[in-house]
Design an enzyme around this catalytic site. Structure first.
Site, short mmCIF file in Angstrom:
data_model
loop_
_atom_site.label_atom_id
_atom_site.label_comp_id
_atom_site.label_asym_id
_atom_site.label_seq_id
_atom_site.Cartn_x
_atom_site.Cartn_y
_atom_site.Cartn_z
CB ALA A 145 -0.93 0.00 1.22
CG ASP A 189 10.38 4.31 2.38
OD1 ASP A 189 10.08 5.51 2.33
OD2 ASP A 189 10.20 3.52 1.43
C1 GLA Z 1 9.47 4.62 -2.15
C2 GLA Z 1 10.96 4.50 -1.84
C3 GLA Z 1 11.49 5.78 -1.17
C4 GLA Z 1 11.10 7.02 -1.97
C5 GLA Z 1 9.61 6.99 -2.32
C6 GLA Z 1 9.21 8.11 -3.24
O1 GLA Z 1 8.75 4.69 -0.95
O2 GLA Z 1 11.19 3.40 -0.99
O3 GLA Z 1 12.89 5.69 -1.00
O4 GLA Z 1 11.90 7.16 -3.11
O5 GLA Z 1 9.23 5.78 -2.94
O6 GLA Z 1 9.37 9.33 -2.60
#
Ligand code: GLA
Length: 371
Positions: free
Chosen positions: A106, A155
């Site tokens: 998600a 993240d």
């Molecule tokens: C995913 C990647 C992150 C980031 C986002 C977009 O969540 O894991 O590192 O690049 O996409 O912002």
């Protein structure tokens, strides 16, 4: 043997999308969904893991230097173990019991929360000591090199460093960060489209390649350019002509998004939610039109949110091609917001969405025995 229990959260990003791997700025918050791992020592050098959610068990020898990915959930766990060993940390054998409530697929970083919880568990049980920045970086490498997504550090970083009630402004180059309180009375509403388009990982890596093509172009003209972080909108209009169309628009998204994050952080610090809402709307348009990572379901949810009671700002969040939107909503209108957006999305798309009313949560830690 007694277990120790570790927990790491997923995340939602308020603004700053696809800027992390361009050495730019992001502003995520950790959420109340998390992965929990109960870790028990083993006497051999084996790593056992069981996912309660998936109902599967796996076992790997820690000494296997030829480890390669299996193409499933175990990659996130094994990738972290392999990365720790490659960095010279000798791990103790362990059994990991894994359970999580971060919605999978998600865009709320269920994989980063699994990686970070695994890292804390393996480090803890092996009696090692590593800083949280080092942990975030090695979890990102595990995902890059083992799970095959060329993700940035956002993240894993927010899963480590999140704080209750706060968003985190991160400079992805220096890894300096600032915690910014989310005004009292504002709830983070995450609306799940319930769709995930198939090509998401391939397109993610393609976008990264487009950004790298942009960097090569600008670095030839402006010597100090190492990443799109170093390019301004003025540079883009002055030197952007030689870029092929999609690359030009990818660069415009990243450069303008970086500027938006810095302004959004100031707005949040001043509780100026009108400006923040405007910046979120611009971010969504830029992701839809220039970076081309939105989809009809995400656009629909954003449109519905912007017409709903109590709304302060809304945009797609995370890697795109499905997944979730984030909306800032007044607490006293949140029930009406959820009802209206849920009904209208169902009527328009035929899909029943999930809406999660959350606040920013704390980052990863040992929860038993509590540290
Ligand atoms: C995913 C990647 C992150 C980031 C986002 C977009 O969540 O894991 O590192 O690049 O996409 O912002």
């Amino acid at each position: 043997m007694s277990s120790r229990v570790f927990r790491a959260p997923g995340r939602v990003n308020l603004i700053g999308e696809f800027t992390d791997y361009n050495d730019g700025f992001v502003m995520p918050a950790a959420v109340d969904f998390s992965t929990t791992i109960a870790a028990t020592k083993r006497l051999d050098r084996m790593l056992g893991m069981r996912s309660a959610n998936i109902g599967q068990r796996r076992e790997f020898p820690l000494d296997d230097r030829t480890a390669h990915s299996a193409g499933d959930w175990s990659d996130y766990v094994r990738g972290v173990a392999v990365m720790l060993e490659r960095l010279g940390h000798r791990l103790h054998g362990a059994d990991l019991e894994i359970e999580g409530d971060v919605p999978m697929g998600a865009g709320l970083s269920s994989s980063a929360s699994l990686e970070v919880a695994t890292a804390l568990a393996l480090i803890g049980i092996s009696g090692l000591s590593l800083g949280l920045k080092e942990i975030a970086a090695l979890c990102q490498r595990a995902e890059n090199e083992f799970a095959g997504s060329r993700c940035g550090i956002m993240d894993q970083f927010i899963s480590c460093f999140g704080k209750a009630g706060r968003a985190l402004l991160l400079d992805c180059r220096s890894l300096d960060y600032r915690l910014i309180p989310i005004p009292a009375g504002i709830r983070l509403v995450i609306s799940n489209t319930m769709v995930r388009h198939q090509h998401a990982t391939g397109e993610y890596n393609n976008r990264r390649a487009d950004c790298e093509a942009g960097v090569l172009h600008f670095a030839r003209i402006i010597p100090h350019v190492r990443a799109l972080r170093d390019v301004t909108l003025a540079d883009l209009s002055r030197y952007g002509d030689g870029l092929p169309d999609p690359v030009y628009r990818r660069c415009r998204h990243v450069i303008s998004e970086n500027a938006r994050v810095e302004r959004a952080a100031q707005a949040l610090e001043q509780s100026d939610l009108d400006t923040l809402g405007t910046l979120m709307a611009e971010s969504h348009r830029s992701l839809r039109d220039d970076f081309e990572v939105s989809c009809p379901e995400l656009d629909l949810l954003v449109d519905l949110a912007l017409a709903a009671p109590g709304i302060r700002g809304s945009r797609m969040t995370g890697g795109g091609f499905g997944g979730c939107t984030i909306s800032l909503v007044d607490e006293d209108r949140v029930d009406d917001f959820v009802r209206q957006v849920g009904e209208r999305y169902r009527n328009a798309s035929g899909i029943t969405p999930e809406l999660y009313v959350t606040t920013a949560a704390d980052g990863a830690r040992e929860v038993f025995p509590s540290a």
